[in-house]
Design a protein around this motif. Structure first.
Motif, PDB file in Angstrom:
ATOM      1  N   PRO A 126       0.797  -1.239   0.000  1.00  0.00           N
ATOM      2  CA  PRO A 126       0.000   0.000   0.000  1.00  0.00           C
ATOM      3  C   PRO A 126       0.829   1.289   0.000  1.00  0.00           C
ATOM      4  N   PHE A 127       1.339   1.608  -1.199  1.00  0.00           N
ATOM      5  CA  PHE A 127       2.022   2.888  -1.426  1.00  0.00           C
ATOM      6  C   PHE A 127       1.285   3.595  -2.549  1.00  0.00           C
ATOM      7  N   TRP A 128       1.227   4.923  -2.471  1.00  0.00           N
ATOM      8  CA  TRP A 128       0.602   5.711  -3.537  1.00  0.00           C
ATOM      9  C   TRP A 128       1.485   6.911  -3.845  1.00  0.00           C
ATOM     10  N   LYS A 129       1.678   7.157  -5.158  1.00  0.00           N
ATOM     11  CA  LYS A 129       2.532   8.279  -5.589  1.00  0.00           C
ATOM     12  C   LYS A 129       1.679   9.442  -6.053  1.00  0.00           C
TER      13      LYS A 129
ATOM     14  N   ASN B  58      -7.679  -5.110   8.914  1.00  0.00           N
ATOM     15  CA  ASN B  58      -6.557  -5.298   9.845  1.00  0.00           C
ATOM     16  C   ASN B  58      -5.229  -5.497   9.117  1.00  0.00           C
ATOM     17  N   GLY B  59      -5.017  -4.667   8.104  1.00  0.00           N
ATOM     18  CA  GLY B  59      -3.721  -4.664   7.428  1.00  0.00           C
ATOM     19  C   GLY B  59      -3.530  -5.738   6.376  1.00  0.00           C
ATOM     20  N   GLU B  60      -4.611  -6.458   6.024  1.00  0.00           N
ATOM     21  CA  GLU B  60      -4.492  -7.462   4.971  1.00  0.00           C
ATOM     22  C   GLU B  60      -5.553  -7.207   3.918  1.00  0.00           C
ATOM     23  N   LEU B  61      -5.183  -7.377   2.642  1.00  0.00           N
ATOM     24  CA  LEU B  61      -6.136  -7.166   1.561  1.00  0.00           C
ATOM     25  C   LEU B  61      -7.374  -8.015   1.812  1.00  0.00           C
ATOM     26  N   ALA B  62      -8.537  -7.418   1.595  1.00  0.00           N
ATOM     27  CA  ALA B  62      -9.795  -8.105   1.862  1.00  0.00           C
ATOM     28  C   ALA B  62     -10.712  -7.917   0.661  1.00  0.00           C
ATOM     29  N   SER B  63     -11.950  -8.404   0.777  1.00  0.00           N
ATOM     30  CA  SER B  63     -12.916  -8.237  -0.303  1.00  0.00           C
ATOM     31  C   SER B  63     -14.252  -7.819   0.294  1.00  0.00           C
ATOM     32  N   ASP B  64     -15.208  -7.509  -0.578  1.00  0.00           N
ATOM     33  CA  ASP B  64     -16.522  -7.071  -0.103  1.00  0.00           C
ATOM     34  C   ASP B  64     -17.217  -8.145   0.742  1.00  0.00           C
ATOM     35  N   ASP B  65     -16.835  -9.415   0.548  1.00  0.00           N
ATOM     36  CA  ASP B  65     -17.451 -10.507   1.312  1.00  0.00           C
ATOM     37  C   ASP B  65     -16.875 -10.639   2.724  1.00  0.00           C
ATOM     38  N   THR B  66     -15.756  -9.958   2.984  1.00  0.00           N
ATOM     39  CA  THR B  66     -15.083 -10.126   4.274  1.00  0.00           C
ATOM     40  C   THR B  66     -15.975  -9.636   5.411  1.00  0.00           C
ATOM     41  N   PRO B  67     -16.220 -10.494   6.436  1.00  0.00           N
ATOM     42  CA  PRO B  67     -17.074 -10.073   7.559  1.00  0.00           C
ATOM     43  C   PRO B  67     -16.369  -9.075   8.467  1.00  0.00           C
ATOM     44  N   LEU B  68     -17.172  -8.251   9.136  1.00  0.00           N
ATOM     45  CA  LEU B  68     -16.648  -7.254  10.075  1.00  0.00           C
ATOM     46  C   LEU B  68     -16.832  -7.742  11.500  1.00  0.00           C
ATOM     47  N   THR B  69     -15.808  -7.506  12.330  1.00  0.00           N
ATOM     48  CA  THR B  69     -15.970  -7.820  13.752  1.00  0.00           C
ATOM     49  C   THR B  69     -15.475  -6.644  14.581  1.00  0.00           C
ATOM     50  N   ASP B  70     -15.897  -6.656  15.834  1.00  0.00           N
ATOM     51  CA  ASP B  70     -15.578  -5.561  16.750  1.00  0.00           C
ATOM     52  C   ASP B  70     -14.071  -5.298  16.795  1.00  0.00           C
ATOM     53  N   GLY B  71     -13.701  -4.035  16.743  1.00  0.00           N
ATOM     54  CA  GLY B  71     -12.296  -3.661  16.849  1.00  0.00           C
ATOM     55  C   GLY B  71     -11.542  -3.676  15.530  1.00  0.00           C
ATOM     56  N   ASP B  72     -12.218  -4.073  14.440  1.00  0.00           N
ATOM     57  CA  ASP B  72     -11.539  -4.126  13.141  1.00  0.00           C
ATOM     58  C   ASP B  72     -11.046  -2.763  12.691  1.00  0.00           C
ATOM     59  N   GLU B  73      -9.930  -2.788  11.955  1.00  0.00           N
ATOM     60  CA  GLU B  73      -9.494  -1.591  11.231  1.00  0.00           C
ATOM     61  C   GLU B  73      -9.684  -1.884   9.750  1.00  0.00           C
ATOM     62  N   ILE B  74     -10.617  -1.152   9.143  1.00  0.00           N
ATOM     63  CA  ILE B  74     -10.935  -1.337   7.731  1.00  0.00           C
ATOM     64  C   ILE B  74     -10.321  -0.177   6.961  1.00  0.00           C
ATOM     65  N   ALA B  75      -9.811  -0.447   5.772  1.00  0.00           N
ATOM     66  CA  ALA B  75      -9.261   0.632   4.944  1.00  0.00           C
ATOM     67  C   ALA B  75      -9.793   0.514   3.527  1.00  0.00           C
ATOM     68  N   PHE B  76     -10.037   1.667   2.921  1.00  0.00           N
ATOM     69  CA  PHE B  76     -10.432   1.729   1.507  1.00  0.00           C
ATOM     70  C   PHE B  76      -9.394   2.582   0.787  1.00  0.00           C
ATOM     71  N   PHE B  77      -8.997   2.136  -0.423  1.00  0.00           N
ATOM     72  CA  PHE B  77      -7.980   2.879  -1.152  1.00  0.00           C
ATOM     73  C   PHE B  77      -7.978   2.548  -2.634  1.00  0.00           C
ATOM     74  N   PRO B  78      -7.436   3.447  -3.455  1.00  0.00           N
ATOM     75  CA  PRO B  78      -7.321   3.178  -4.886  1.00  0.00           C
ATOM     76  C   PRO B  78      -6.179   2.182  -5.126  1.00  0.00           C
ATOM     77  N   PRO B  79      -6.046   1.672  -6.360  1.00  0.00           N
ATOM     78  CA  PRO B  79      -4.966   0.734  -6.660  1.00  0.00           C
ATOM     79  C   PRO B  79      -3.608   1.330  -6.253  1.00  0.00           C
ATOM     80  N   VAL B  80      -2.735   0.473  -5.747  1.00  0.00           N
ATOM     81  CA  VAL B  80      -1.442   0.938  -5.229  1.00  0.00           C
ATOM     82  C   VAL B  80      -0.495   1.268  -6.384  1.00  0.00           C
ATOM     83  N   THR B  81       0.414   2.212  -6.126  1.00  0.00           N
ATOM     84  CA  THR B  81       1.327   2.671  -7.185  1.00  0.00           C
ATOM     85  C   THR B  81       2.739   2.886  -6.657  1.00  0.00           C
ATOM     86  N   GLY B  82       3.169   2.023  -5.731  1.00  0.00           N
ATOM     87  CA  GLY B  82       4.528   2.181  -5.198  1.00  0.00           C
ATOM     88  C   GLY B  82       5.567   1.567  -6.104  1.00  0.00           C
ATOM     89  N   GLY B  83       6.775   1.431  -5.559  1.00  0.00           N
ATOM     90  CA  GLY B  83       7.884   0.793  -6.262  1.00  0.00           C
ATOM     91  C   GLY B  83       8.637   1.719  -7.167  1.00  0.00           C
TER      92      GLY B  83
END
Lengths: 155, 83
Positions: A126-129, B58-83
């Motif tokens: 998860p990196f974004w430029k 919780n820091g791992e790629l998930a999908s729309d089917d992934t269930p939610l539980t108390d204390g979860d950290e959910i993240a939404f983001f566009p496709p990654v562009t590192g490297g």
């Protein structure tokens, strides 16, 4: 013996020579080190030359994602040591962004693992430029289909 | 009973927020249902429905089917562009 793994997410620059030495100097069974260094480039062929960029990441997930990718490389190839360093924050044209280094007894594993690591990193970590052009405009870099295709080759 | 939701990169900018805490609700048992509920807030939240928006639990790629539980950290983001 378990491979020696170094994973770092940092704003500071790194010295590729120092990193190469670290990969092999304590292990005389290593016969090959393959490395990849990614740089901030201008790509003047596209709209507006880039002068700098900011790299955003997801603290907490980034390290986990990199560790997972490195573990996968270690499961696929006989590696003695792996180093992945990815910089975050503001970076200027020509600066180093990422270092991937793989050490093994022979070159085939080192080359293949190095390419696998950067291909997977580009599509899974998860990196974004966000680039800034000479005119002062900034834009988020779009993901490239060619990167996904390269990563898909390893499945 | 709460979860944390984080947003990154152009999605963070579009939503003008990087993180929020939500009381866990039985009306959204999965990440996909949460995504729909957030998008229902109206603009600019529709951005969450972008076909390329990915999610993590919780820091791992998930999908729309992934269930939610108390204390979860959910993240939404566009496709990654590192490297």
């Amino acid at each position: 013996m378990a491979p020696r793994l170094t994973i770092a997410v940092q704003s500071a620059d790194f010295d590729p020579g120092v990193e190469i030495n670290r990969l092999h100097q304590t292990d005389s069974s290593i016969g090959a080190v393959a490395t990849f260094v990614g740089l901030v480039r201008a790509h003047p062929d596209e709209d507006g030359a880039v002068t700098e960029m900011v790299l955003e990441h997801y603290p907490g997930m980034t390290e986990k994602a990199l560790a997972k990718i490195v573990d996968e490389a270690c499961a696929r190839w006989p590696l003695a040591a792996v180093t992945v360093i990815h910089r975050v924050g503001p970076l200027r044209l020509g600066e180093r962004i990422v270092f991937v280094g793989c050490a093994s007894s022979h070159r085939a594993a080192a080359f293949a693992a190095c390419e696998f690591l950067i291909d997977y990193l580009k599509t899974r970590a998860p990196f974004w430029k966000k680039e800034t052009t000479a005119s002062g405009e900034s834009r988020w870099v779009a993901a490239r289909a060619s990167d996904s295709e390269r990563a898909a080759r390893w499945r | 009973m709460a979860i944390t939701v984080k947003y990154f990169a152009r999605l963070r900018e579009a939503l003008r927020t990087n993180e929020e805490s939500l009381a866990l609700s039985p009306t959204w048992p999965t990440i996909g249902a949460l995504r729909q509920a957030l998008a229902a807030r109206g603009e600019p939240w529709g951005a969450l429905l972008g076909a390329d928006i990915q999610c993590a639990r919780n820091g791992e790629l998930a999908s729309d089917d992934t269930p939610l539980t108390d204390g979860d950290e959910i993240a939404f983001f566009p496709p990654v562009t590192g490297g």
